[in-house]
Motif scaffolding. Sequence first.
Motif, short mmCIF file in Angstrom:
data_model
loop_
_atom_site.label_atom_id
_atom_site.label_comp_id
_atom_site.label_asym_id
_atom_site.label_seq_id
_atom_site.Cartn_x
_atom_site.Cartn_y
_atom_site.Cartn_z
N HIS A 138 -6.93 -9.14 -2.31
CA HIS A 138 -5.48 -8.93 -2.36
C HIS A 138 -4.78 -10.21 -2.86
O HIS A 138 -3.90 -10.16 -3.72
CB HIS A 138 -5.01 -8.53 -0.96
N CYS A 145 5.20 -7.05 -3.03
CA CYS A 145 4.03 -6.45 -2.40
C CYS A 145 4.42 -5.21 -1.61
O CYS A 145 5.30 -5.26 -0.75
CB CYS A 145 3.34 -7.45 -1.48
N GLY A 146 3.75 -4.10 -1.89
CA GLY A 146 4.01 -2.86 -1.16
C GLY A 146 3.47 -2.90 0.26
O GLY A 146 3.78 -2.05 1.08
N HIS A 201 -2.57 -10.63 -6.31
CA HIS A 201 -1.19 -11.11 -6.39
C HIS A 201 -1.03 -12.26 -7.37
O HIS A 201 -0.12 -12.28 -8.20
CB HIS A 201 -0.73 -11.60 -5.02
ZN ZN Z 1 0.19 -6.81 -2.28
#
Ligand code: ZN
Length: 789
Positions: free
Chosen positions: A671, A757-758, A675
Motif C-alpha cells: 500500500h 486514499c480511499g 501511494h
Molecule cells: Zn491508499
Amino acid sequence: MTSLGALTDPGGLLGVLNRCSGPSVTSVTSSITHVEHIAWRPGRPAGWPGWVPPTVRAAFDGAGIDRPWSHQVEAAELAHSGRDVVVATGTASGKSLAYQLPALTAVSANSRSCVLYLAPTKALAADQLESLESLGMAGLRPAAYDGDSPMVERDWARAHANWVLTNPDMLHRGMLPAHARWARVLRRLKYVVVDECHAYRGVFGSHVALVLRRLIRLARMYGSDPVFILASATSADPASSAGRLIGRPVQAITQDGAPRPGADFVFWEPAVVQGDSGSGGAPVRRSAAAEAARLMADMVADGARTLTFVRSRHGAEQTALSARRRLADIAPELIETVAAYRGGYLPEERRELERALDSGELMGVASTNALELGVDIAGLDVAILAGYPGTLASMWQQAGRAGRRADTGRRALVVFVARDDPLDTYLVHHPETVFGRPVETAIIDPTNPFILGPHLACAAAERHLGEADLGLFGGPAIKPILQDLLDRRVLRARPSGYFWAEPGHPADRVDLRGGGGGQVAIVDQETARLLGTVDLHRAPAAVHAGAVHLHRGESYVVQDLDLQAGVALVRPERPDWTTIARSASTVSISRSAEHRERDHRGGVRVGIGPVEVTEQVVGYLRRRPDGELIDVIGLDMPRHTLHTRAIWYTVTLDALLGAGIAEARVPGALHAAEHAAIGLLPLFAGCDRWDIGGLSTALHADTGDPTVIVYDGYPGGAGFADRGHEMLGDWLGAVRDAVATCPCAAGCPSCVQSPKCGNGNQPLDKDGAVTVLSTVLAALAPMELAAAH
Ligand SMILES: [Zn+2]
Ligand SMILES: [Zn+2]
C-alpha cells in the motif's frame, strides 16, 4: 546542497532569504535544499527574412522590435516555406513573433488570406488580440471568437476577420459544426497557430488532437491546406509531441536565441511543525502557502517586488492576508502594498496590475496561475511558487515572471516552496529533475476508442466520412470503432461512406476535458449557472453531497448529486474543512489481446494492459486545513465500473518473505509503495495525481500474487499507465529514493501518505515499501542492462 554561508551576496535577495531560514515560529527551521544560479545569457539577433514586406517590418518597428531573435527567424522560414513547425524555446523568448512573421506576411500579401489562432486559455487569446491590434497593420482584421464574445462580434468575426483567435472548445463546438458559416475562413486558411501546445496533454490533449484532425479535413474540403505553427515550452522531443498532436510530421526549432535574465532559483522545504501531528501521528510540515506568505512579507519589507503563486483564489487571499499580518510587525508602512489578485483574464485587468506594481503602489501580489501567462512587469524581483504547479512547463512559466527583462540589472529570485507531498518533497531534494531536464513530454492517445468514437461521430456529422478520410483518424485500426458506432446506430453506412444518423450535431455531448462515458453537470443552485462538468465515473468521489468543490479557485459545497439526471447542485461556501471520499474498489485484469505480462527473475512480474476498475464510494472524511480529522460521514452510492488501462507488478510472497517482510506486513508495504508511486508518476507522465488511481493487495485473484496496480482514471486510458510502464525503472527508482530518504519515522505526507486514499492511509509500512521497491528494481535491472547492449 548549497550552503548559503558560502554565497557572496549577503545584502541581496538571497541574503533576505537566508534570514528567513533562521529560527522562526517553529523550533525546527525551514531549509534551503538547493540554489541554482541561472546565468544571464545574451541574445542572438538575426536579420529579417527577405520575404518580410515593408508593412510588416514597419508594424514591428512601431512595436519597438528592431530585430528578431535567431529562433524566431528559423521557425518563420520553415513555416513560410510551407512546412509545419514547432518552436520550443524558453519562457518569454518571444515565440509570438515566430508565427506572426509568416502569418502577417500572408495577410499583407492578400488580406483575404486567413489565420486561425488557438490558445488553451482565454487570457492568452486576449493578450494576443491586444498585441495584434497594437500593431495597427493595414488590412489586418483580428477578432476573438470565444464563449464570452457578444453575438454581434461573433457575426463580425465570421463575416470579416482574417485572424480569428479562439480555443479548442470553440473550434469543436462552434466553428466545426457550423463550418458552412465559416466557409470564407476555411477556404482561405493559410496558417493554423497552436500556442502553448504543451498544454494539450492527457485526455484533453487527445481530444484536441482529434479536433485538429477534423479541422484539417474540413479545410481540405474547402480547398485549403494550412501550415501549422505550434509554440511549446521546451520539452524532451517537441517534434514528435507536436506531430502526434496534429497527426503529421513537424519540424522543431529548439535553439533559443532570446536573451535570458540572470536569476537565483531556490528550493525551499518548510519546517516540520513541532508538537503537531497528522494522520496516524505522522509529522506535518508548515503549509507551503503560510511559508510563502512569510517569505513574501520579508521580501516586500526589503523592497523587492514579489509575485506569489498559490493554488486557489481563496488561498491567494489567505496568503496576502498572512503576509499583511507579518508586515504589521516588521514594516507596517507597507501593509497596503500587498494584495491578492482578484482580476480575471482580461488584458486591461492585468495591465492595471502591472501599472500598480511598476509604480510601487503594489509590492507584493498573491495570485492563482491566472498570472502565469501574459504579465509583463519590468523589475519584478521575486517569484514565489507555493507548491509545484503540476508540470515543469508551468513551473518555468511562473518562475519566468521574475526578472523578465534582461536589462534591469538586479538578479531575480525564484523560490519554490515545497508542499507536504511526495512529488514536491522529491523535487526539492532532486534539483536535477528540474534543471538540466526538459519539461515532460505531453502524453496523448488519440486512438483511445472512448475519445476517438465521439469525434468520428462529430466528423461524420460535419460531413459524411469517406474511405479516404479514415487515414486521418488512424487508418484501418478505426474499423472496430466505426463498427461499434454503426451497431449503436450513431452512424449509418451508405455506399458513399458513413453518415451521422441523428438530427443535430453531437459536439455538445462531447466535453474536451472529459474522459467519455457521460458527464455530470455542476450547477450553482442559486444562480442556475453551469460551473463545469465532471466525468460520470468520477462524480461519486468528486461531487457527492457534502463534498467541497473548487472551481476556478472558488469554493462550493455540493448540496445534492443526482447521477440519473447527471446534475450536481452546489452552493458557494467557504467551509473550514476539506473533504476526501472513502471508497472500496477492486481491479480485475482483462486477458485481452492487449494484455502483456513479463516475468523477471526474483519472483517479480510486470504487466500492462486493460483492466476493469469497480469502485463504490462509501463515505467521506472532513479535515481541517492543518490535517485534523473532524468526522467521517457515510454515503450510500452505487457501484460503478471503469474500463481503463493499468500497469501492475507482482512479487511472490516467497520473494517478499525472503527479503525480510513478514507476512503480516505485506499489505502495508504494498500500500505504501502504491501511494508513493502514484505521487511520483506525474513527474514522468505529466499527469496530475488525481488523473490516476491505484490498488494494492496481498493476494490478487487474477495474478495469484501480492500485486500493486496503477491505472488511468479515464475510460480507455489516457496513456499515463503506458508511460509508467515505459519508464518503470526510472519511475520506481525515484519512488524508492523518495521513500527511503524521507526523514520521517514511519511515513508522512511527504512520502507514503496520500490525501486521496480511499482507506484513510491504513495500513502503511514505509520500510516495507522500500524493500518491495528494491526487490522489483533488482529484478528489472538485468533486463535494462541487457537492453542497453
Ligand atoms: Zn491508499
Ligand atoms: Zn515521510
